[in-house]
Design an enzyme around this catalytic site. Structure first.
Site, PDB file in Angstrom:
ATOM      1  N   HIS A 213       0.050 -38.960 -14.726  1.00  0.00           N
ATOM      2  CA  HIS A 213       1.376 -39.425 -14.326  1.00  0.00           C
ATOM      3  C   HIS A 213       1.810 -40.682 -15.084  1.00  0.00           C
ATOM      4  CE1 HIS A 213       1.889 -37.126 -10.291  1.00  0.00           C
ATOM      5  NE2 HIS A 213       1.453 -36.364 -11.267  1.00  0.00           N
ATOM      6  N   SER A 217       3.087 -35.204 -18.587  1.00  0.00           N
ATOM      7  CA  SER A 217       2.415 -34.057 -19.198  1.00  0.00           C
ATOM      8  C   SER A 217       2.783 -33.936 -20.679  1.00  0.00           C
ATOM      9  CB  SER A 217       2.820 -32.767 -18.485  1.00  0.00           C
ATOM     10  OG  SER A 217       2.405 -32.773 -17.134  1.00  0.00           O
ATOM     11  N   LYS A 241       7.278 -22.223 -10.100  1.00  0.00           N
ATOM     12  CA  LYS A 241       6.525 -21.627 -11.204  1.00  0.00           C
ATOM     13  C   LYS A 241       5.030 -21.587 -10.879  1.00  0.00           C
ATOM     14  CE  LYS A 241       7.103 -21.572 -16.207  1.00  0.00           C
ATOM     15  NZ  LYS A 241       7.784 -22.232 -17.336  1.00  0.00           N
ATOM     16  N   ASP A 242       4.529 -22.664 -10.280  1.00  0.00           N
ATOM     17  CA  ASP A 242       3.128 -22.703  -9.868  1.00  0.00           C
ATOM     18  C   ASP A 242       2.847 -21.686  -8.770  1.00  0.00           C
ATOM     19  OD1 ASP A 242       2.407 -24.619 -11.679  1.00  0.00           O
ATOM     20  OD2 ASP A 242       2.440 -26.288 -10.269  1.00  0.00           O
ATOM     21  N   GLU A 285     -25.768 -18.260 -15.230  1.00  0.00           N
ATOM     22  CA  GLU A 285     -24.470 -17.654 -14.944  1.00  0.00           C
ATOM     23  C   GLU A 285     -23.636 -17.594 -16.214  1.00  0.00           C
ATOM     24  OE1 GLU A 285     -23.119 -17.022 -10.881  1.00  0.00           O
ATOM     25  OE2 GLU A 285     -24.463 -15.996 -12.251  1.00  0.00           O
TER      26      GLU A 285
END
Length: 421
Positions: A213, A217, A241-242, A285
């Site tokens: 922040h 971004s 959108k998320d 894994e």
């Protein structure tokens, strides 16, 4: 613009603890975001969602799990068979770890492609790598808890790697085990740390978001925000959108959860741990396999351990290795080709890591390991001789040009069309 509401309860709370204005400032209408963010930027919020899900399911599973070598396997089976919806909780947690790594790997590759590690976001990148390291430690310890064959032997092999460290190696292994072999003290401390580390990750995630922040971004064009015309409020544009991204990802996750919950695991882990019977092929894994391939590619044990850790630690110096002033690979033709070659090479390393260390697999593993490190070591030279394409004048002009409006340069339209693709 300050936070306003007509709800008397929210007003009462806000006056005493301004939490709603804080949320609005951080994730709401008062938080300006670049107006050209694509769906590749969904994976940060998806990673946060997966972290919360892992913590919630982990807490419930811990209520029914017994961290003792004589009872761990039986308590895991008890969860699967007798606890109400225990099978679903366990599969959500086990497959959730894989989904978490899928999301984080995509998030990291997106950062590599669009140059999100470059100034002034170096500390943001560092915090992300620390989160990744903590995830790996947490996942490794969690894989030991069911106390199946692969759990026991995976713990034995991986912890034994530290014995390669000169002088103090044997002491480190004894400290990790809590004794002279992988046994009950090992399981107890792994369970304790597996429960604790996700909350440490939450703390680092808060710092990660805080750092994000400060400078906002990055964006697909890799250029800085030049004014309010380049931004839109985070809510409702990116929250919607998320939400769409969460819905699509939820379908993908549900497919594994309900139709093929064991496909990402190993069948030997449904056999109780037996120190007297070594599995034919010990593998970690899937999300550890690229680094496991690098470890096995080096004939010397110590050098293999160094190479494995270097494969992750080199990411910390990436902001200084890449000498180009252009962030986004959209405008870097040479870097774009090398990035996709690096991506394919990582997939090959993952494949090789799951195969026996013999024959052609050894040769391919060594070549892929060399390519992995050459990618990073070539970045300073690429930055010197590469001739990037011209950057758009601003985010706003590039978006308008791509949408058929005026302003911007021809490269802006190209960048927008690539972003849509």
């Amino acid at each position: 613009m300050s936070f306003t509401t007509n709800n008397s309860v929210i007003k009462w709370i806000e006056y005493r603890l301004p939490i709603f204005s804080f949320i609005d400032h951080s994730l709401g209408t008062q938080y300006p975001s670049p107006k050209n963010l694509s769906y590749w930027w969904n994976f940060g919020s998806l990673a946060g969602l997966m972290l919360v899900m892992q913590i919630v399911t982990g807490i419930v599973l811990a209520m029914h799990y017994t961290p003792h070598t004589e009872m761990a396997f039986a308590s895991t089976e008890h969860i699967m068979r007798n606890v109400n919806y225990g099978w679903m909780l366990r599969y959500m947690h086990a497959n959730g770890a894989s989904m978490f790594f899928i999301v984080v790997y995509i998030h990291m590759f997106r950062g590599l492609y669009y140059g999100s590690y470059k100034t002034p976001r170096e500390l943001l990148w560092w915090l992300g790598i620390i989160i990744f390291l903590l995830m790996m430690a947490t996942a490794f310890m969690g894989y030991v808890l069911p106390w199946g064959q692969m759990s026991f032997w995976g713990a034995t092999v991986i912890t034994n790697l530290f014995s390669a460290v000169p002088l103090v190696g044997e002491g480190i292994v004894t400290w990790l085990w809590g004794g002279f072999s992988v046994d009950n003290p090992t399981l107890n401390r792994f369970f304790s740390l597996h429960y604790l580390l996700p909350f440490v990750i939450v703390g680092i995630v808060i710092l990660h978001i805080w750092a994000l922040h400060v400078h906002k971004s990055n964006n697909p064009l890799g250029i800085d925000i030049k004014g309010p015309q380049d931004t839109i409020p985070f809510h409702p544009y990116y929250t919607v959108k998320d939400a769409f991204g969460v819905a699509v990802f939820g379908i993908f996750f549900a497919f594994f959860l309900f139709f093929m919950p064991n496909v990402l695991g190993h069948a030997d882990n449904y056999i109780p741990a037996n120190p007297l019977v070594t599995p034919a092929h010990i593998v970690p894994e899937w999300y550890f396999l690229p680094f496991y391939a690098i470890l096995r590619a080096i004939p010397d044990k110590l050098l293999g351990v160094i190479a494995m850790f270097a494969a992750i630690l080199i990411l910390f110096v990436l902001p200084w290795l890449d000498t180009s002033r252009v962030r986004s690979a959209k405008f870097r033709p040479v870097y774009k080709v090398l990035f996709w070659a690096f991506f394919i090479n990582c997939l090959i390393l993952g494949y090789i890591g799951g195969k026996p260390a013999e024959g052609v697999y050894i040769i391919v593993g060594r070549l892929s390991t060399a390519v992995y490190f050459l990618f990073f070591l070539s970045l300073p030279f690429i930055g010197w001789f590469e001739r990037p394409k011209p950057l758009p004048d601003s985010i706003s002009k590039a978006v308008l040009k791509g949408a058929g409006g005026g302003g911007g340069s021809p490269q802006a339209a190209t960048a927008k069309s690539e972003d849509r693709g």
